[in-house]
Write a protein that holds these residues in place. Structure first.
Motif, short mmCIF file in Angstrom:
data_model
loop_
_atom_site.label_atom_id
_atom_site.label_comp_id
_atom_site.label_asym_id
_atom_site.label_seq_id
_atom_site.Cartn_x
_atom_site.Cartn_y
_atom_site.Cartn_z
N ILE A 37 0.89 -1.17 0.00
CA ILE A 37 0.00 0.00 0.00
C ILE A 37 0.92 1.22 0.00
CG2 ILE A 37 -1.97 1.10 1.13
CD1 ILE A 37 -2.15 -1.59 2.80
N THR A 42 6.91 8.86 1.08
CA THR A 42 7.93 9.64 1.81
C THR A 42 8.51 8.87 3.00
OG1 THR A 42 6.36 10.68 3.33
CG2 THR A 42 6.76 11.81 1.23
N SER A 101 0.70 11.62 3.02
CA SER A 101 -0.76 11.61 2.92
C SER A 101 -1.37 11.39 4.31
CB SER A 101 -1.17 10.45 2.00
OG SER A 101 -0.71 9.22 2.57
N GLU A 315 9.95 2.15 5.87
CA GLU A 315 9.74 0.74 5.56
C GLU A 315 10.60 0.34 4.35
OE1 GLU A 315 6.30 -2.41 4.33
OE2 GLU A 315 5.72 -0.38 4.84
#
Ligand code: FAD
Length: 319
Positions: A37, A42, A101, A315
């Motif tokens: 996802i 960023t 976001s 991540e």
């Protein structure tokens, strides 16, 4: 090409865009392929090719629902900050200028200058990828901790977040560098407005952090480690450590990196930012492997020298 603020070249096998709730039917049909996802990219370090399906949520809109402000995952975080400032909704001024976001904000429970977003989340509406159905998780079910939440398990596509903001302005000025900025600029805290606080945070951040659009980066590359205070020498990292509750101390990763920086072998394609050693910049054409190798070097040198384990904050998507 998958958009990411570190500027790595990355592609994926499939892409599903969620523009309306009707598009969720595409998620119902997913098999057992790998899923990523992706928001604004960023806080991810992407490998060259993702051999699976990328899900991008573009749901926009900010609406008032009972006592909550319900915000689409695809809304830009900066737009929510501005909406709150205009509509006299208080509490998240300290989180000004964090890129990304709204949908990603709960994932690592974004935080800055003494404030974490979990304090303002009533519930999160999401699509459960395992059960293939819509679910709403209340704040407790989100399992928020420092830079952590249940969403790191990757079972949930966040669609909307229901926030409850403060109705009166009670600024959190506990963070030392924020306090110092206000003092240095002779800003009287008794006449501080939300806009002034938000602008101050923006100014501090601009002086410390590079703009990813100009200097590609993912913000802090490591979390600040939290260790048992009794395991530390009293003088260790003086001025760069913060007492936590229950006998724990948070240490500055940036300071730890500064202490081993001369020993690092960093390729020309990358560099640690001059004003903040916790930010790794892609000078151009850096590869995923180079980034990972620098991160591993830092981790192992700090462990060898101080016996402190650093945890990478963004991540890593290697497949
Ligand atoms: C210059 C700079 C400064 C930063 N400063 C801070 C800071 O002060 N504090 C802080 O906490 N962070 C900071 N960050 C990190 C980053 O801005 C935040 O983590 C942000 O919330 C990431 O948003 P994104 O849309 O880019 O998410 P992405 O990078 O696209 O994704 C981040 C994670 O969220 C997941 N995700 C994204 N969207 C969804 C969704 N709709 N549903 C489920 N999972 C999703 C992804 O799978 C991934 O695991 C900074 C980054 C930069 C580049």
């Amino acid at each position: 090409m998958l958009s990411n603020s570190l500027g790595l070249q990355a592609n994926a096998k499939n892409l599903i865009n969620i523009n309306t709730l009707d598009d969720l039917s595409l998620l119902e049909k997913l098999g057992d392929e790998e899923i990523l996802i992706l928001g604004a990219g960023t806080n991810v370090i992407l490998g060259d090719y993702f051999n699976g399906t990328v899900i991008a949520v573009h749901l926009k809109g900010i609406e008032i629902r009972d006592d909550c402000i319900s915000v689409g995952a695809g809304v830009d975080w900066a737009d929510l900050i501005e909406y709150c400032l205009i509509n006299k909704l208080y509490g998240i001024e300290n989180l000004t200028h964090i890129p990304g976001s709204v949908g990603a904000a709960p994932v690592q429970n974004i935080g800055a200058y003494g404030v974490e977003i979990s304090s303002f989340i009533d519930s999160v509406e999401c699509f459960n990828l395992t059960k293939k159905k819509l679910e709403t998780l209340n704040n407790h079910q989100c399992q928020f901790k420092y830079r952590e939440s249940i969403f790191k398990l990757k079972d949930f596509v966040i669609l909307k977040i229901n926030f409850v903001f403060d109705k009166s302005f009670s600024p959190n000025l506990s963070y030392p560098s924020l306090n110092k900025f206000l003092n240095d600029h002779s800003i009287d805290v008794t006449s501080l407005t939300p806009r002034m606080l938000s602008d101050s945070v923006k100014n501090i951040r601009n002086s410390k952090l590079p703009d990813p659009k100009i200097e590609p980066n993912v913000g802090s590359i490591f979390k600040n480690p939290i260790v048992r205070s009794q395991d530390l020498d009293n003088e260790f990292l003086a001025g760069h450590r913060w007492d936590q509750v229950d006998g724990y101390t948070k240490l500055s990763s940036a300071r730890l990196i500064e202490l081993i920086e001369p020993e690092l072998k960093i390729p020309d394609t990358l560099r640690l930012y001059e004003n903040h050693s916790l930010v790794l910049i892609n000078n151009g054409e850096a590869s995923f492997d180079e980034v990972i190798s620098v991160l591993n070097q830092i981790k192992s040198k700090i462990f060898k020298k101080f016996k402190i384990k650093l945890e990478i904050e963004p991540e890593i998507i290697s497949s």
